[in-house]
Motif scaffolding. Structure first.
Motif, PDB file in Angstrom:
ATOM      1  N   GLU A  29       0.840  -1.204   0.000  1.00  0.00           N
ATOM      2  CA  GLU A  29       0.000   0.000   0.000  1.00  0.00           C
ATOM      3  C   GLU A  29       0.878   1.259   0.000  1.00  0.00           C
ATOM      4  OE1 GLU A  29      -4.018   0.251   2.086  1.00  0.00           O
ATOM      5  OE2 GLU A  29      -2.989  -1.263   3.300  1.00  0.00           O
ATOM      6  N   ALA A  82       1.250   5.675  -0.063  1.00  0.00           N
ATOM      7  CA  ALA A  82       0.634   6.874   0.509  1.00  0.00           C
ATOM      8  C   ALA A  82       1.399   8.110   0.045  1.00  0.00           C
ATOM      9  CB  ALA A  82       0.621   6.804   2.033  1.00  0.00           C
ATOM     10  N   ASP A 134      -2.219   5.224  -2.666  1.00  0.00           N
ATOM     11  CA  ASP A 134      -3.453   4.562  -2.233  1.00  0.00           C
ATOM     12  C   ASP A 134      -4.097   5.284  -1.059  1.00  0.00           C
ATOM     13  OD1 ASP A 134      -3.079   2.448  -4.107  1.00  0.00           O
ATOM     14  OD2 ASP A 134      -1.641   1.512  -2.729  1.00  0.00           O
ATOM     15  N   HIS A 135      -3.304   6.043  -0.319  1.00  0.00           N
ATOM     16  CA  HIS A 135      -3.793   6.845   0.801  1.00  0.00           C
ATOM     17  C   HIS A 135      -3.230   8.253   0.655  1.00  0.00           C
ATOM     18  CE1 HIS A 135      -5.243   3.354   3.270  1.00  0.00           C
ATOM     19  NE2 HIS A 135      -4.370   2.724   2.499  1.00  0.00           N
ATOM     20  N   ALA A 161      -7.779   6.883  -4.395  1.00  0.00           N
ATOM     21  CA  ALA A 161      -7.768   7.029  -2.935  1.00  0.00           C
ATOM     22  C   ALA A 161      -8.998   7.796  -2.457  1.00  0.00           C
ATOM     23  CB  ALA A 161      -6.495   7.733  -2.488  1.00  0.00           C
ATOM     24  N   ASN A 182      -9.926   7.046   1.318  1.00  0.00           N
ATOM     25  CA  ASN A 182      -8.626   7.010   1.989  1.00  0.00           C
ATOM     26  C   ASN A 182      -7.940   8.381   1.966  1.00  0.00           C
ATOM     27  OD1 ASN A 182      -8.986   4.279   2.434  1.00  0.00           O
ATOM     28  ND2 ASN A 182      -7.836   3.665   0.605  1.00  0.00           N
TER      29      ASN A 182
END
Length: 330
Positions: free
Chosen positions: A204, A206, A265-266, A295, A300
């Motif tokens: 994942e 970010a 993804d975040h 996201a 997210n």
């Protein structure tokens, strides 16, 4: 008559011999006395030298310079963006540029510290009579760095380093290596506990975005990035790695059109606490392009004050508690 004269001559010869002997003894005693004085002076000088060496130490700075600094400084001026590092480690700060001392984690922590301005008013710093200056702006104006060094021993300090490296450096400067190691161990344990709570899926990613006024930034692996990109944390998006970290940059200003390239993804969106920044952030968060990001569609996205764009030691414990709460609120 001749016998009497002979006796007088013998007597005078004896007196003369005695005087010569006494003179020699006096001279000899004088030399011994001088030697004792010289020995005593050397002893005093040696003791003074030992005392001097005990109060100062030779320190090799991050730039490779040798600087003689106090072994136990009592009046420190810090110029830089991570004052909380020094406050958390109980370093006696008498002056700093308090423009960076924002956020609730600084409340009640800067009392008694004089704001010397940014990057530092020379006359005001001089009036504080510091015995050590920590210069976080050593890469800037070389003339000002030289001026600091004329006031007190000055050590260059890179406040942009990740917190572990900064703590080690502070420990070395102030002879608190054991304390520094203790702080690192403490936060590593807290960090592991935090990631155990979050439980990320493998791979994942970010991204940390920062809204300052009308300018929108992508952050690298410093400040909040130093926390979220820990080994057990999020994976760094390729664009962040290639265009910021590999280029040895801390952040990068981008246009709105580049959002899809950098978005992971975040998304952590940090907004400066003023009207202009908030207005610009709201406009972007409501834009059509923002709504197309995966996201965003998955929920997210985590917004917070720009004060949390930090790995400041004073804030770190609170930040490790805040981060899971942000993610749970979504």
């Amino acid at each position: 008559m001749k016998k009497l004269l002979g006796k007088r001559i013998i007597l005078w010869a004896g007196v003369l011999s005695l005087l010569l002997i006494l003179s020699a003894c006096s001279s000899s005693n004088g030399n011994v006395s001088d030697e004792k004085v010289e020995d005593s002076q050397e002893t005093v000088q040696s003791d003074e030298s030992k005392e001097e060496s005990a109060t100062t130490v030779q320190y090799t700075t991050i730039t490779g310079e040798q600087v003689e600094i106090p072994a136990d400084p009592k009046r420190v001026v810090y110029l830089g963006s991570t004052l909380g590092d020094f406050l958390a480690m109980d370093i006696p700060i008498v002056g700093s540029n308090l423009v960076h001392a924002t956020g609730k984690f600084y409340e009640g922590k800067t009392e008694g510290i004089i704001d010397v301005g940014n990057p530092g008013d020379l006359e005001l710093i001089l009036s504080l009579k510091p015995d050590l200056i920590i210069n976080g702006y050593y890469k800037g104006d070389s003339n000002q760095s030289e001026a600091f060094a004329k006031i007190a021993p000055t050590v260059p300090f890179n406040s942009a380093l990740p917190y572990k490296e900064r703590i080690i450096e502070i420990g070395n400067i102030f002879g608190q290596q054991k304390e520094a190691a203790g702080w690192i161990a403490k936060f590593e344990a807290q960090s592991q506990e935090m990631w155990d709570k979050i439980q990320l899926a493998e791979g994942e990613t970010a991204t940390v975005f920062l809204q300052l006024g009308k300018t929108f930034y992508v952050m690298g692996n410093r400040s909040l990035g130093a926390i979220i990109y820990e080994e057990q944390g999020f994976v760094i998006p390729p664009a962040v790695q290639e265009n910021i970290i590999d280029e040895e940059q801390t952040f990068l200003a981008i246009s709105e059109e580049l959002l899809p390239e950098y978005a992971g993804d975040h998304l952590f969106v940090l907004i400066l606490d003023n009207e202009e920044s908030q207005t610009e952030a709201n406009r972007m968060l409501e834009s059509r392009l923002w709504g197309t990001l995966p996201a965003v569609q998955k929920g997210n996205v985590y917004t917070a004050s720009a004060d949390w764009n930090t790995d400041d030691l004073l804030a770190l414990g609170q930040l490790l508690e805040e981060l899971p709460q942000w993610m749970q609120r979504q």
